[in-house]
Scaffold this motif. Sequence first.
Motif, PDB file in Angstrom:
ATOM      1  N   LYS A 273       0.811  -1.220   0.000  1.00 21.36           N
ATOM      2  CA  LYS A 273       0.000   0.000   0.000  1.00 21.36           C
ATOM      3  C   LYS A 273       0.846   1.272   0.000  1.00 21.36           C
ATOM      4  O   LYS A 273       0.458   2.292  -0.583  1.00 21.36           O
ATOM      5  N   GLU A 274       2.011   1.227   0.636  1.00 20.08           N
ATOM      6  CA  GLU A 274       2.850   2.429   0.716  1.00 20.08           C
ATOM      7  C   GLU A 274       3.239   2.926  -0.671  1.00 20.08           C
ATOM      8  O   GLU A 274       3.260   4.133  -0.930  1.00 20.08           O
ATOM      9  N   PHE A 275       3.539   2.010  -1.586  1.00 16.75           N
ATOM     10  CA  PHE A 275       3.918   2.404  -2.936  1.00 16.75           C
ATOM     11  C   PHE A 275       2.741   3.053  -3.667  1.00 16.75           C
ATOM     12  O   PHE A 275       2.926   4.015  -4.424  1.00 16.75           O
ATOM     13  N   ILE A 276       1.555   2.512  -3.444  1.00  8.54           N
ATOM     14  CA  ILE A 276       0.370   3.079  -4.097  1.00  8.54           C
ATOM     15  C   ILE A 276       0.072   4.468  -3.531  1.00  8.54           C
ATOM     16  O   ILE A 276      -0.235   5.405  -4.273  1.00  8.54           O
ATOM     17  N   ASP A 277       0.179   4.615  -2.214  1.00  2.56           N
ATOM     18  CA  ASP A 277      -0.023   5.931  -1.593  1.00  2.56           C
ATOM     19  C   ASP A 277       0.995   6.944  -2.123  1.00  2.56           C
ATOM     20  O   ASP A 277       0.654   8.100  -2.429  1.00  2.56           O
ATOM     21  N   ASN A 278       2.243   6.505  -2.240  1.00  5.12           N
ATOM     22  CA  ASN A 278       3.290   7.409  -2.723  1.00  5.12           C
ATOM     23  C   ASN A 278       3.124   7.737  -4.203  1.00  5.12           C
ATOM     24  O   ASN A 278       3.547   8.809  -4.652  1.00  5.12           O
ATOM     25  N   PHE A 279       2.499   6.851  -4.945  1.00  4.76           N
ATOM     26  CA  PHE A 279       2.197   7.132  -6.352  1.00  4.76           C
ATOM     27  C   PHE A 279       1.370   8.415  -6.470  1.00  4.76           C
ATOM     28  O   PHE A 279       1.671   9.284  -7.292  1.00  4.76           O
ATOM     29  N   TYR A 280       0.339   8.537  -5.635  1.00  4.49           N
ATOM     30  CA  TYR A 280      -0.519   9.730  -5.695  1.00  4.49           C
ATOM     31  C   TYR A 280       0.232  10.982  -5.230  1.00  4.49           C
ATOM     32  O   TYR A 280       0.042  12.073  -5.776  1.00  4.49           O
ATOM     33  N   LEU A 281       1.097  10.825  -4.232  1.00  3.55           N
ATOM     34  CA  LEU A 281       1.924  11.954  -3.799  1.00  3.55           C
ATOM     35  C   LEU A 281       2.859  12.404  -4.917  1.00  3.55           C
ATOM     36  O   LEU A 281       2.991  13.607  -5.195  1.00  3.55           O
ATOM     37  N   LEU A 282       3.500  11.437  -5.570  1.00  6.21           N
ATOM     38  CA  LEU A 282       4.494  11.763  -6.586  1.00  6.21           C
ATOM     39  C   LEU A 282       3.868  12.369  -7.836  1.00  6.21           C
ATOM     40  O   LEU A 282       4.533  13.105  -8.570  1.00  6.21           O
ATOM     41  N   LYS A 283       2.599  12.081  -8.091  1.00  5.49           N
ATOM     42  CA  LYS A 283       1.920  12.733  -9.208  1.00  5.49           C
ATOM     43  C   LYS A 283       1.865  14.237  -8.983  1.00  5.49           C
ATOM     44  O   LYS A 283       2.063  15.033  -9.912  1.00  5.49           O
ATOM     45  N   ASP A 284       1.604  14.645  -7.730  1.00  6.23           N
ATOM     46  CA  ASP A 284       1.596  16.070  -7.395  1.00  6.23           C
ATOM     47  C   ASP A 284       3.010  16.642  -7.414  1.00  6.23           C
ATOM     48  O   ASP A 284       3.232  17.776  -7.855  1.00  6.23           O
ATOM     49  N   VAL A 285       3.967  15.866  -6.931  1.00  7.47           N
ATOM     50  CA  VAL A 285       5.369  16.304  -6.948  1.00  7.47           C
ATOM     51  C   VAL A 285       5.826  16.537  -8.385  1.00  7.47           C
ATOM     52  O   VAL A 285       6.517  17.523  -8.678  1.00  7.47           O
ATOM     53  N   LYS A 286       5.435  15.656  -9.280  1.00  6.76           N
ATOM     54  CA  LYS A 286       5.834  15.764 -10.688  1.00  6.76           C
ATOM     55  C   LYS A 286       5.340  17.069 -11.303  1.00  6.76           C
ATOM     56  O   LYS A 286       6.063  17.720 -12.076  1.00  6.76           O
ATOM     57  N   ARG A 287       4.131  17.462 -10.971  1.00  7.43           N
ATOM     58  CA  ARG A 287       3.574  18.701 -11.529  1.00  7.43           C
ATOM     59  C   ARG A 287       4.433  19.905 -11.144  1.00  7.43           C
ATOM     60  O   ARG A 287       4.769  20.749 -11.973  1.00  7.43           O
ATOM     61  N   LEU A 288       4.827  19.967  -9.880  1.00  2.64           N
ATOM     62  CA  LEU A 288       5.642  21.083  -9.399  1.00  2.64           C
ATOM     63  C   LEU A 288       7.073  20.962  -9.895  1.00  2.64           C
ATOM     64  O   LEU A 288       7.703  21.968 -10.248  1.00  2.64           O
ATOM     65  N   ARG A 289       7.600  19.751  -9.926  1.00  2.00           N
ATOM     66  CA  ARG A 289       8.970  19.518 -10.414  1.00  2.00           C
ATOM     67  C   ARG A 289       9.107  19.992 -11.861  1.00  2.00           C
ATOM     68  O   ARG A 289      10.085  20.646 -12.226  1.00  2.00           O
ATOM     69  N   ASN A 290       8.126  19.653 -12.693  1.00  2.00           N
ATOM     70  CA  ASN A 290       8.192  20.058 -14.096  1.00  2.00           C
ATOM     71  C   ASN A 290       8.137  21.572 -14.243  1.00  2.00           C
ATOM     72  O   ASN A 290       8.856  22.156 -15.058  1.00  2.00           O
ATOM     73  N   ALA A 291       7.279  22.207 -13.445  1.00  2.00           N
ATOM     74  CA  ALA A 291       7.173  23.665 -13.507  1.00  2.00           C
ATOM     75  C   ALA A 291       8.486  24.319 -13.086  1.00  2.00           C
ATOM     76  O   ALA A 291       8.963  25.263 -13.731  1.00  2.00           O
TER      77      ALA A 291
END
Length: 330
Positions: free
Chosen positions: A199-217
């Motif tokens: 479950k931790e990997f799945i939870d972190n998947f959703y976190l990293l989707k938000d991180v990716k948006r800011l990282r790209n910007a």
Amino acid sequence: MSLLIELLERTKPQLTPTEQVEHLKNKGVSFNYLSEAEAVDYLSKNNNYFKLRAYRKSFQKYIGGEKDGKYIDLDFAMLKDLSIIDMRLRYVLLSMSLDIEHFQKVKLLKYISESDNDGYEIVSSYLSYLKECDDDISILGKPYASLMNEIHRNKDSDYCGGIIKKYDGHYPVWAFVEIIPFGSFISFLKYCGEYFNEKEFIDNFYLLKDVKRLRNAAAHNNCLIHNLLPNTANHKTNFKVNRFLSNPKFGISKDSRTRRMSNSAVNDIVTLIYAHINIVSSSGNLQAQGKSLRSVIDCCYKNIDYYKGDDTILTTFDFLKKVVDNAYEM
């Protein structure tokens, strides 16, 4: 002919720095802290007008009357100050996002090395899954073809080309995560979470989707805090982030939390901070990045007198200060 006229009306001519200052004056921007000559010099040497004026979105305009459409209490120095804060913030957040990617890979590889999987099978299974997605007409895009094209483009890269050539399509997981882009790694993390029922990997998947948006910007040098007004976020705050902020030690009321996190940039920044302190396992790294973030917060308050009476800016800075102080308390 009417279409041509419409296009000409929408085309804005390029202005010289002197004309840019004049245009800002016509929009109600004052020059109390910096002279007009200093503003012209700044626009000539340090920043471009299009980028600088983006920060005006956080400020209100007069409605009606002779000042209709002009900004209320907006000074040129505020635009300059926010652009400097934003620049420093981008550098720190981009560095933090790289930390998050690195340590999430470390945790994933450690988990797989301690499992019964040989490290090749999980990659083979994932690629087979992507091939099935390519064949499914209900799924938009071709994830397998896109990933293979991305890997192929890097075959002659000085940085990862050697890995690609060495394994030539038969990748172990420790090599695979080094040659795929961040977005593909996030997708792979979710697949691993489902594959291993972790479950931790799945939870972190959703976190990293938000991180990716800011990282790209940040990586593309986009303005992050150009609009700090509430109700700009088109996504809800991650449940774990919301619970994190509700801790009494933060001293943030529910109303304040809801209002500030309704801003898209603030939501992404706080989510990245939460991901950083929960995924990064190096105390030295956490200490260093906490220090860097506090330096940015100090920069926010360097010219805080500029914003007296501006609730949006003041409350946003106070909110971020509470988050950073509590998240990275020594």
